[in-house]
Design an enzyme around this catalytic site. Structure first.
Site, PDB file in Angstrom:
ATOM      1  N   HIS A   1       0.787  -1.249  -0.078  1.00  0.00           N
ATOM      2  CA  HIS A   1      -0.090  -0.035   0.060  1.00  0.00           C
ATOM      3  C   HIS A   1       1.000   1.332  -0.014  1.00  0.00           C
ATOM      4  O   HIS A   1       2.121   1.013   0.535  1.00  0.00           O
ATOM      5  CB  HIS A   1      -0.835  -0.175   1.434  1.00  0.00           C
TER       6      HIS A   1
ATOM      7  N   ASP B   1       3.027  -4.726   7.920  1.00  0.00           N
ATOM      8  CA  ASP B   1       1.730  -3.834   7.914  1.00  0.00           C
ATOM      9  C   ASP B   1       0.680  -4.672   8.014  1.00  0.00           C
ATOM     10  O   ASP B   1       0.196  -5.656   7.154  1.00  0.00           O
ATOM     11  CB  ASP B   1       1.989  -3.162   6.485  1.00  0.00           C
TER      12      ASP B   1
ATOM     13  N   GLN C   1      -4.666  -4.940   6.964  1.00  0.00           N
ATOM     14  CA  GLN C   1      -5.826  -6.016   6.657  1.00  0.00           C
ATOM     15  C   GLN C   1      -5.751  -7.222   7.435  1.00  0.00           C
ATOM     16  O   GLN C   1      -6.544  -8.065   7.009  1.00  0.00           O
ATOM     17  CB  GLN C   1      -5.497  -6.171   5.106  1.00  0.00           C
TER      18      GLN C   1
ATOM     19  N   LYS D   1     -10.172  -0.402  10.747  1.00  0.00           N
ATOM     20  CA  LYS D   1     -10.266  -1.592   9.896  1.00  0.00           C
ATOM     21  C   LYS D   1     -10.490  -2.760  10.774  1.00  0.00           C
ATOM     22  O   LYS D   1     -10.646  -4.094  10.214  1.00  0.00           O
ATOM     23  CB  LYS D   1      -9.165  -1.704   9.015  1.00  0.00           C
TER      24      LYS D   1
ATOM     25  N   CYS E   1      -4.509   2.580  -3.528  1.00  0.00           N
ATOM     26  CA  CYS E   1      -3.422   3.123  -3.099  1.00  0.00           C
ATOM     27  C   CYS E   1      -2.035   1.807  -3.524  1.00  0.00           C
ATOM     28  O   CYS E   1      -1.334   1.674  -2.489  1.00  0.00           O
ATOM     29  CB  CYS E   1      -3.370   3.190  -1.743  1.00  0.00           C
TER      30      CYS E   1
HETATM   31  C1  LIG Z   1      -2.336  -2.853   3.598  1.00  0.00           C
HETATM   32  C2  LIG Z   1      -2.646  -1.544   4.104  1.00  0.00           C
HETATM   33  N1  LIG Z   1      -1.877  -0.669   4.569  1.00  0.00           N
HETATM   34  C3  LIG Z   1      -2.086   0.502   5.277  1.00  0.00           C
HETATM   35  C4  LIG Z   1      -3.197   1.032   5.248  1.00  0.00           C
HETATM   36  C5  LIG Z   1      -3.204   2.586   5.825  1.00  0.00           C
HETATM   37  O1  LIG Z   1      -4.242   2.413   6.785  1.00  0.00           O
HETATM   38  P1  LIG Z   1      -4.715   3.805   7.347  1.00  0.00           P
HETATM   39  O2  LIG Z   1      -5.289   4.622   6.444  1.00  0.00           O
HETATM   40  O3  LIG Z   1      -5.807   3.297   8.460  1.00  0.00           O
HETATM   41  O4  LIG Z   1      -3.433   4.349   7.909  1.00  0.00           O
HETATM   42  C6  LIG Z   1      -4.220   0.279   4.459  1.00  0.00           C
HETATM   43  C7  LIG Z   1      -5.480   1.033   4.123  1.00  0.00           C
HETATM   44  O5  LIG Z   1      -6.137   0.739   3.283  1.00  0.00           O
HETATM   45  C8  LIG Z   1      -3.874  -0.881   3.807  1.00  0.00           C
HETATM   46  O6  LIG Z   1      -4.907  -1.655   3.466  1.00  0.00           O
END
Ligand SMILES: Cc1ncc(COP(=O)(O)O)c(C=O)c1O
Length: 414
Positions: A127, A205, A208, A231, A369
């Site tokens: 992402h 990370d 998800q 999430k 993203c």
């Molecule tokens: C795999 C992953 N990493 C990071 C993020 C970023 O999360 P946040 O916007 O809650 O900081 C997302 C959000 O969609 C994501 O799916």
């Protein structure tokens, strides 16, 4: 077939989420945008309301009853988060705004540790939140980025050259647990172990995965792990950075301000202990309280059960969607999380999502993203359905029906 006695009563759980009981454009809402944010159960909404109605005050600073209650609630949430991921102690839990801020924090405090010519290893499926902060770090320090390749439409990491990629002046390996675009569940424990064998710090990370799969940072063997409350049935504005205690102790602060100091002189200051060293200013106290309620709720259901439920829905969705002419499915057939992404030949994902919205089905369309990944796969955008514990097999059927109608309406090329 009768479900086994220990299976959660998914229909009863769905009733815990009041927002789902509504129509959109005259159709029952089918919410399949959980990868972006999940809905909140009554228990979380009530915890937020209770905090503001009875306990609200700033934390750590005052010696009055409400401040004591707010501080206790905030620190209880930290201890809860530590248990949720089996951190060795609450001091290893830093509250942040979410995954993005957690990763930016690490990328910022790593600045003094990197030299020109060092390497940060990522994967091609990250992402932007787990890519752009490292690009900024590389610009600041003269370090390079390298990427573990993705195999193609089946969306697996190609690990054949991982040891080569981890060799040399690699300082940090950051990768996603579950891909938000492909649904791939990466072999986190193996990736962390291989990083460790090369003396490389690992960052997971878990945006998800934290609300979908059991997570044990000690079993995974990661150095850092990041996730977002919103999430995983919790509020927006709160998230977690887990860091190994010794590592957190060895790093300089991220932002300066109240809470993060031990003593302040006009010219210089000394720092508070971890985790407070990394929490400058008033934190999202209510968010932490809401996240606590969300973690209790999810653990009541059981994350292993949620993971199985996600997998069944995702598999059923793939089976149903595969039959639609002109539909290209991305991501693996096995070890898939709660995410199903696809492209309909000749139709833009935004048109598909707009069509589905008119039918009451909430999807997401775009690059999710992950622009470099989609560029590599040669798709400008995909439509994504992402599931959570309150989604049902009937909603998967509805998804397939609506996508089939969209394919006919826009004339997908076979
Ligand atoms: C795999 C992953 N990493 C990071 C993020 C970023 O999360 P946040 O916007 O809650 O900081 C997302 C959000 O969609 C994501 O799916």
């Amino acid at each position: 077939m009768k479900p086994p006695a220990f299976a959660p009563d998914w229909a009863a759980l769905r009733a815990d989420f009041p927002i789902l009981d509504q129509t959109v454009h005259g159709r029952p809402l089918v919410y399949l945008d959980n990868g972006a944010t999940t809905q909140k159960p009554r228990a979380v909404i009530a915890a937020l309301a209770r905090f503001y109605e009875r306990d609200n005050a700033n934390v750590h600073r005052a010696i009055h009853e409400l401040s004591f209650r707010a501080t206790t609630a905030y620190e209880d949430a930290r201890a809860r988060a530590a248990r949720f991921i089996n951190a060795a102690s609450p001091e290893e839990i830093v509250f942040t705004r979410g995954t993005t801020e957690s990763i930016n924090l690490v990328a910022y405090v790593f600045t003094p540790r990197l030299q020109p010519g060092d390497t940060i290893l990522l994967t091609e499926m990250e992402h932007h939140s787990n890519l752009v902060p490292w690009q900024l770090l590389a610009q600041r320090t003269g370090a390079h980025l390298r990427f573990v390749p993705v195999t193609g439409d089946e969306g697996l990491l190609d690990l054949r050259r991982l040891d080569d990629l981890l060799s040399g002046k690699v300082k940090l390996f950051a990768f996603t647990h579950v891909s938000n675009t492909l649904g791939t569940i990466n072999p986190v424990a193996e990736l962390c172990a291989r990083a460790r064998a090369h003396g490389v710090i690992s960052l997971v990370d878990a945006a998800q995965s934290a609300g979908h799969l059991p997570l044990d940072v000690q079993l995974l063997g990661c150095d850092f792990l990041a996730f977002s409350g919103h999430k995983m049935a919790g509020p927006t504005g709160i998230g977690v950075l887990y860091g190994r205690r010794a590592l957190l102790d060895s790093l300089e602060p991220f932002q300066g301000g109240g809470e993060m100091i031990a003593s302040v002189q006009f010219e210089e200051s000394t720092w508070n202990k971890v985790p407070h060293k990394f929490e400058a200013g008033t934190p999202d106290i209510a968010g932490a309280v809401g996240l606590h309620a969300a973690m209790d709720y999810l653990e009541g259901v059981g994350r292993a059960a949620i993971g199985r439920h996600d997998e069944e829905l995702a598999r059923a969705a793939c089976d149903r969607l595969r039959g639609i002419p002109g539909l290209r499915l991305l991501g693996p057939t096995e070890a898939r999380g709660a995410v199903v992404s696809f492209a309909l030949a000749g139709i833009h994902a935004h048109d598909v999502v707009t069509f589905a919205d008119q039918e009451g089905v909430a999807l997401r369309g775009g690059h999710h993203c992950t622009q470099p990944l989609l560029r590599k796969l040669g798709v400008p955008a995909t439509t994504r359905a992402s599931f959570y514990l309150y989604n049902t097999p009937a909603e998967v059927d509805r998804l397939a029906e609506v996508i089939s109608q969209a394919a006919k309406f826009f004339g997908a090329r076979d």
